[in-house]
Every structure is written in structure tokens, then in C-alpha cells.
Design a protein around this motif. Structure first.
Motif, PDB file in Angstrom:
ATOM      1  N   LYS A 175       0.822  -1.221   0.000  1.00 33.19           N
ATOM      2  CA  LYS A 175       0.000   0.000   0.000  1.00 33.19           C
ATOM      3  C   LYS A 175       0.856   1.272   0.000  1.00 33.19           C
ATOM      4  N   HIS A 176       1.873   1.309   0.875  1.00 31.40           N
ATOM      5  CA  HIS A 176       2.653   2.557   1.035  1.00 31.40           C
ATOM      6  C   HIS A 176       3.993   2.509   0.310  1.00 31.40           C
ATOM      7  N   HIS A 177       4.437   1.349  -0.046  1.00 32.04           N
ATOM      8  CA  HIS A 177       5.630   1.146  -0.889  1.00 32.04           C
ATOM      9  C   HIS A 177       6.957   1.556  -0.254  1.00 32.04           C
ATOM     10  N   VAL A 178       7.070   2.822   0.193  1.00 33.75           N
ATOM     11  CA  VAL A 178       8.364   3.282   0.705  1.00 33.75           C
ATOM     12  C   VAL A 178       8.269   3.374   2.228  1.00 33.75           C
ATOM     13  N   THR A 179       8.939   2.455   2.920  1.00 33.78           N
ATOM     14  CA  THR A 179       8.862   2.468   4.377  1.00 33.78           C
ATOM     15  C   THR A 179       9.853   3.486   4.938  1.00 33.78           C
ATOM     16  N   PHE A 180       9.530   3.977   6.109  1.00 33.48           N
ATOM     17  CA  PHE A 180      10.333   5.035   6.702  1.00 33.48           C
ATOM     18  C   PHE A 180      11.597   4.468   7.335  1.00 33.48           C
ATOM     19  N   CYS A 181      12.736   5.076   7.010  1.00 33.78           N
ATOM     20  CA  CYS A 181      13.946   4.757   7.778  1.00 33.78           C
ATOM     21  C   CYS A 181      14.866   5.965   7.776  1.00 33.78           C
ATOM     22  N   VAL A 182      15.655   6.073   8.829  1.00 29.26           N
ATOM     23  CA  VAL A 182      16.635   7.168   8.892  1.00 29.26           C
ATOM     24  C   VAL A 182      18.019   6.663   8.512  1.00 29.26           C
TER      25      VAL A 182
END
Ligand SMILES: [Zn+2]
Length: 299
Positions: A175-182
Motif C-alpha cells: 500500500k505505502h511502498h516506501v517504508t520510513f527509515c533514517v
């Protein structure tokens, strides 16, 4: 809130942002506190129903949807609060989250809503290293899971590892494709290590819990593949020098993402920047200043 019983005395409290609960001798450890006071109250109601007095609150990382309810838990219980170093600083000074999303400048109004700016809470014990922790009668283990946030830690209660946002469900990837990471490299390392850890259940911050073996390995592999793909997309785009906003658009367009809010733009940009710093660290990309433009280029 769905209460999933994973093992004797261990529950996964599933909601928009999940929480966890470990209980021994009527004393409990709550893992994360949800987005806001409503989420925290739902968790406290579950504790009441189970006749549990809270001894500890373990906060995995400083994202508002995981610690926004902590101040309510602290006001209403005697729980001692544990959080990893750096994450703890952000929990005590939550402005840091919208501040870093907005590049360090005073954040715009939209970034100051409860999804990115939580109420502050007090951390009683800052965890500087992983390892065993005695919380009331519970002997638990703090497990480092960095990458999604700088010092994210999970906690193992018995044979259940509450693994926070180290991974996302496959439906979320779709659904969101790009997951959050730092930090993309640290996130990949965490995803590689996670399935090898000696636990029977892996209970994440979003979505259902996974069984050890093939199930957790499959979800970790899908998360890893997605981040590697984002990194490769950014790298391939650098056949021509690009500025950061063009790379954000390139990645979003590739997945057919429609970034409808500034918040979703800044979240995506953070992962793209994490891909760029990963490439720079590997000697595959570098920055060049030309005509007051900051260009990213292949090394
Ligand atoms: Zn998170």
C-alpha cells in the motif's frame, strides 16, 4: 483494540499502532503507549480487565504513534519508564521529530499535529546498551533494532520479541511502498538479523505477530527487498546528476505513489536521503555544488 494472547502472560495489543503486554504475578510491563490519550486509555482498560498493576513502560522508539500516549500512562500508573538513548531525548523533547523532518528549521503547522508532534513524557531509565532488564518481577531483554529510528530497541518477554517498527506487514509494503527509515544500512542489518534471533513470536508495532522460521524470514526479506529496491532506484537515477526533490519524485512516481500531504512528502524524503547517505557511505554517490544547486551524482 484486539488482544492477541501469544504465550502465557504475554499479549499483543493490536490497534493502529500496536502495544505489547507481559504479566507476571499480577505485575505488568507495557510495551509502547499508542498515539494519544485514547490509545493509552484503551490499553489501561485492558490492564484493568486483566487485573494487572503496571510496573514498567518500555518505549521502543520516539515516533509519536508509539509514545504519544505515554504521558497518560505515567499520570495514571506507577510504571517506571524505559527508553533507548537518543529516543529518550526525543520523547522528553518531542519537537525534535518535526524539527528533523523539516530539515532542522522551525516546522510548519502541518508537522505539528499529533502524528508527528507528541506530548512529552519523562523517561526514568535511559538504556545505553542492550541486555537483560529486571522490570518488577519480569526478567526481559532489550534488543537493538536500529535503522527505522536511530536507536530503536525491541524487548523480549519470554519467547516473544516485541520488535517495534523493525519491519512492516507485506500489505503495508503493497500500500505505502516506501517504508520510513533514517539509516538504510542499519535497517537492512536489523532485518537480516531479526529472523535469526531465538524467539518463537515476533510482535511488531504494526500488523499481526509472526511465527519464528519461514514466516518472519519471509516478511523480513520482503522489507529488505523493498529498501534495496529504493536504494537501487536512487542509484540508477544518478546516471544524470539529480537534486534531492527530483529523486523523491522519481521514487514516488516509480511506485505510483500519490503524496497528498507535506507530511507524507517529508517522510518519503527521509528514506530517500537515507538511501543517498547509504550510497555515499559505500562510495557510490557524492554531492557536488554547482550554481547554488546541490547535485547528487554517481561516484
Ligand atoms: Zn516508527
Amino acid at each position: 483494540m484486539k488482544r492477541v494472547h501469544l504465550a502465557p502472560g504475554i499479549w499483543h495489543l493490536q490497534s493502529g499502532s500496536n502495544m505489547g503486554l507481559g504479566v507476571q504475578d499480577g505485575k505488568g510491563l507495557l510495551i509502547d503507549a499508542g498515539l494519544d490519550k485514547d490509545a493509552a486509555r484503551r490499553a489501561l482498560r485492558a490492564l484493568d480487565e486483566l487485573n494487572v498493576a503496571l510496573a514498567g513502560l518500555f518505549l521502543t522508539h520516539a515516533h509519536a504513534d508509539h509514545f504519544g500516549g505515554a504521558h497518560v500512562v505515567q499520570r495514571r500508573t506507577e510504571a517506571r519508564t524505559y527508553a533507548p538513548i537518543l529516543e529518550a531525548a526525543m520523547m522528553e523533547h518531542p519537537l525534535i521529530e518535526p524539527l528533523y523532518l523539516f530539515g532542522g528549521a522551525a516546522p510548519i503547522a502541518e508537522l505539528c499535529h499529533k502524528f508527528t508532534l507528541a506530548e512529552p513524557c519523562q523517561v526514568d531509565q535511559v538504556m545505553t546498551a542492550p541486555g537483560p532488564l529486571q522490570i518488577g518481577p519480569l526478567q526481559v531483554e532489550a534488543v537493538p533494532l536500529p535503522g527505522h529510528s536511530p536507536h530503536q530497541m525491541g524487548v523480549a518477554v519470554g519467547d516473544v520479541l516485541f520488535c517495534a517498527d523493525a519491519l512492516f506487514p507485506i500489505e503495508t509494503l503493497e500500500k505505502h511502498h516506501v517504508t520510513f527509515c533514517v539509516d538504510l544500512d542499519r535497517t537492512l542489518e536489523t532485518l537480516e538479523r531479526l529472523p535469526t534471533l531465538p524467539y518463537a513470536h515476533f510482535a511488531p508495532g504494526h500488523g499481526p505477530a509472526y511465527a519464528a522460521g519461514e514466516e518472519i524470514a519471509r516478511v523480513c526479506a520482503a522489507n529488505r527487498e523493498r529498501l534495496e529496491q529504493v536504494r537501487a532506484l536512487v542509484y540508477d537515477a544518478l546516471d544524470e546528476p539529480h537534486e534531492t526533490p527530483a529523486l523523491v519524485r522519481h521514487v514516488a512516481d516509480h511506485y505510483g505513489l500519490r503524496l497528498k500531504t507535506a507530511t507524507s512528502y517529508f517522510l518519503t524524503r527521509t528514506t530517500v536521503l537515507a538511501a543517498l547517505s547509504s550510497l555515499e557511505r559505500a562510495g557510490e554517490a557524492s554531492v557536488a555544488m554547482k550554481g547554488n544547486h546541490l547535485w547528487w551524482q554517481k561516484q
